[in-house]
Design an enzyme around this catalytic site. Sequence first.
Site, PDB file in Angstrom:
ATOM      1  N   CYS A 264       6.497  -0.113   7.169  1.00 24.19           N
ATOM      2  CA  CYS A 264       6.031   1.044   6.411  1.00 24.19           C
ATOM      3  C   CYS A 264       7.168   1.535   5.526  1.00 24.19           C
ATOM      4  O   CYS A 264       8.310   1.647   5.985  1.00 24.19           O
ATOM      5  CB  CYS A 264       5.587   2.148   7.373  1.00 24.19           C
ATOM      6  SG  CYS A 264       4.979   3.632   6.554  1.00 24.19           S
ATOM      7  N   LEU A 265       6.842   1.830   4.272  1.00 25.66           N
ATOM      8  CA  LEU A 265       7.868   2.312   3.347  1.00 25.66           C
ATOM      9  C   LEU A 265       8.479   3.631   3.805  1.00 25.66           C
ATOM     10  O   LEU A 265       9.610   3.942   3.446  1.00 25.66           O
ATOM     11  CB  LEU A 265       7.276   2.459   1.941  1.00 25.66           C
ATOM     12  CG  LEU A 265       6.769   1.161   1.305  1.00 25.66           C
ATOM     13  CD1 LEU A 265       6.131   1.444  -0.054  1.00 25.66           C
ATOM     14  CD2 LEU A 265       7.881   0.140   1.177  1.00 25.66           C
TER      15      LEU A 265
ATOM     16  N   HIS B  31      -3.994   1.054   7.561  1.00 24.35           N
ATOM     17  CA  HIS B  31      -2.655   1.653   7.615  1.00 24.35           C
ATOM     18  C   HIS B  31      -2.571   2.837   6.647  1.00 24.35           C
ATOM     19  O   HIS B  31      -2.106   3.921   7.013  1.00 24.35           O
ATOM     20  CB  HIS B  31      -1.604   0.585   7.276  1.00 24.35           C
ATOM     21  CG  HIS B  31      -0.199   1.073   7.300  1.00 24.35           C
ATOM     22  ND1 HIS B  31       0.711   0.671   8.252  1.00 24.35           N
ATOM     23  CD2 HIS B  31       0.477   1.925   6.487  1.00 24.35           C
ATOM     24  CE1 HIS B  31       1.876   1.265   8.017  1.00 24.35           C
ATOM     25  NE2 HIS B  31       1.755   2.028   6.945  1.00 24.35           N
ATOM     26  N   GLU B  32      -3.038   2.626   5.411  1.00 21.74           N
ATOM     27  CA  GLU B  32      -2.967   3.709   4.420  1.00 21.74           C
ATOM     28  C   GLU B  32      -3.901   4.860   4.786  1.00 21.74           C
ATOM     29  O   GLU B  32      -3.554   6.030   4.601  1.00 21.74           O
ATOM     30  CB  GLU B  32      -3.276   3.178   3.014  1.00 21.74           C
ATOM     31  CG  GLU B  32      -2.291   2.135   2.515  1.00 21.74           C
ATOM     32  CD  GLU B  32      -0.832   2.467   2.755  1.00 21.74           C
ATOM     33  OE1 GLU B  32      -0.433   3.641   2.613  1.00 21.74           O
ATOM     34  OE2 GLU B  32      -0.069   1.543   3.099  1.00 21.74           O
TER      35      GLU B  32
ATOM     36  N   HIS C 117      -2.301   7.170   7.161  1.00 19.43           N
ATOM     37  CA  HIS C 117      -1.408   8.131   6.494  1.00 19.43           C
ATOM     38  C   HIS C 117      -2.181   9.364   6.030  1.00 19.43           C
ATOM     39  O   HIS C 117      -1.670  10.486   6.103  1.00 19.43           O
ATOM     40  CB  HIS C 117      -0.724   7.495   5.276  1.00 19.43           C
ATOM     41  CG  HIS C 117       0.493   6.707   5.603  1.00 19.43           C
ATOM     42  ND1 HIS C 117       1.625   7.257   6.159  1.00 19.43           N
ATOM     43  CD2 HIS C 117       0.764   5.391   5.429  1.00 19.43           C
ATOM     44  CE1 HIS C 117       2.540   6.319   6.322  1.00 19.43           C
ATOM     45  NE2 HIS C 117       2.043   5.173   5.889  1.00 19.43           N
TER      46      HIS C 117
ATOM     47  N   GLY D  71       0.833  -1.189   0.000  1.00 20.58           N
ATOM     48  CA  GLY D  71       0.000   0.000   0.000  1.00 20.58           C
ATOM     49  C   GLY D  71       0.869   1.241   0.000  1.00 20.58           C
ATOM     50  O   GLY D  71       2.038   1.193   0.398  1.00 20.58           O
TER      51      GLY D  71
ATOM     52  N   GLN E  77       2.950   9.921   1.323  1.00 22.95           N
ATOM     53  CA  GLN E  77       4.237   9.227   1.338  1.00 22.95           C
ATOM     54  C   GLN E  77       5.116   9.592   0.145  1.00 22.95           C
ATOM     55  O   GLN E  77       6.303   9.278   0.143  1.00 22.95           O
ATOM     56  CB  GLN E  77       4.034   7.716   1.385  1.00 22.95           C
ATOM     57  CG  GLN E  77       3.472   7.241   2.710  1.00 22.95           C
ATOM     58  CD  GLN E  77       3.324   5.749   2.718  1.00 22.95           C
ATOM     59  OE1 GLN E  77       2.304   5.215   2.288  1.00 22.95           O
ATOM     60  NE2 GLN E  77       4.358   5.064   3.189  1.00 22.95           N
TER      61      GLN E  77
END
Length: 160
Positions: A90-91, A132-133, A136, A46, A51
């Site tokens: 997480c990226l 999670h997304e 963000h 995701g 991000q």
Amino acid sequence: MAVKKVVTHPAEVLETPAETVTVFDKKLKKLLDDMYDTMLEMDGVGLAAPQIGILKRAAVVEIGDDRGRIDLVNPEILEKSGEQTGIEGCLSFPNVYGDVTRADYVKVRAFNRQGKPFILEARGFLARAVQHEMDHLDGVLFTSKISKYYTEDELADMEG
């Protein structure tokens, strides 16, 4: 399409609530495609627009199931239930992993890239990825929800 640079913590954009998308045009479609390409390149499941430095309420998710790619524009949770705890990464936080507790089921209303509303019902890992997304998009970092951190060595040992 293009692979974009992923913003890593610390960065103010990651902790700032994103703005509602009001125009569904080629620019939005390119943003979603760039996000998807970036997510795949980084081996993620995701990615949210903040991000890559864009404060818009847009995210892409693909967990490798038969649903494939899911574009979420202006998503909002209508219902949630149950509970699951699992390891997340997480990226935007390279090499940071930890247990996070989230709802096991979510019902989300969102818009697709054409601006058409849809309902997504998700359970398990997909529900986790979507939440999670969506965090963000609200400027909420997964590290604020971690109950236990893991090192990469500990993760490797768990995977056997």
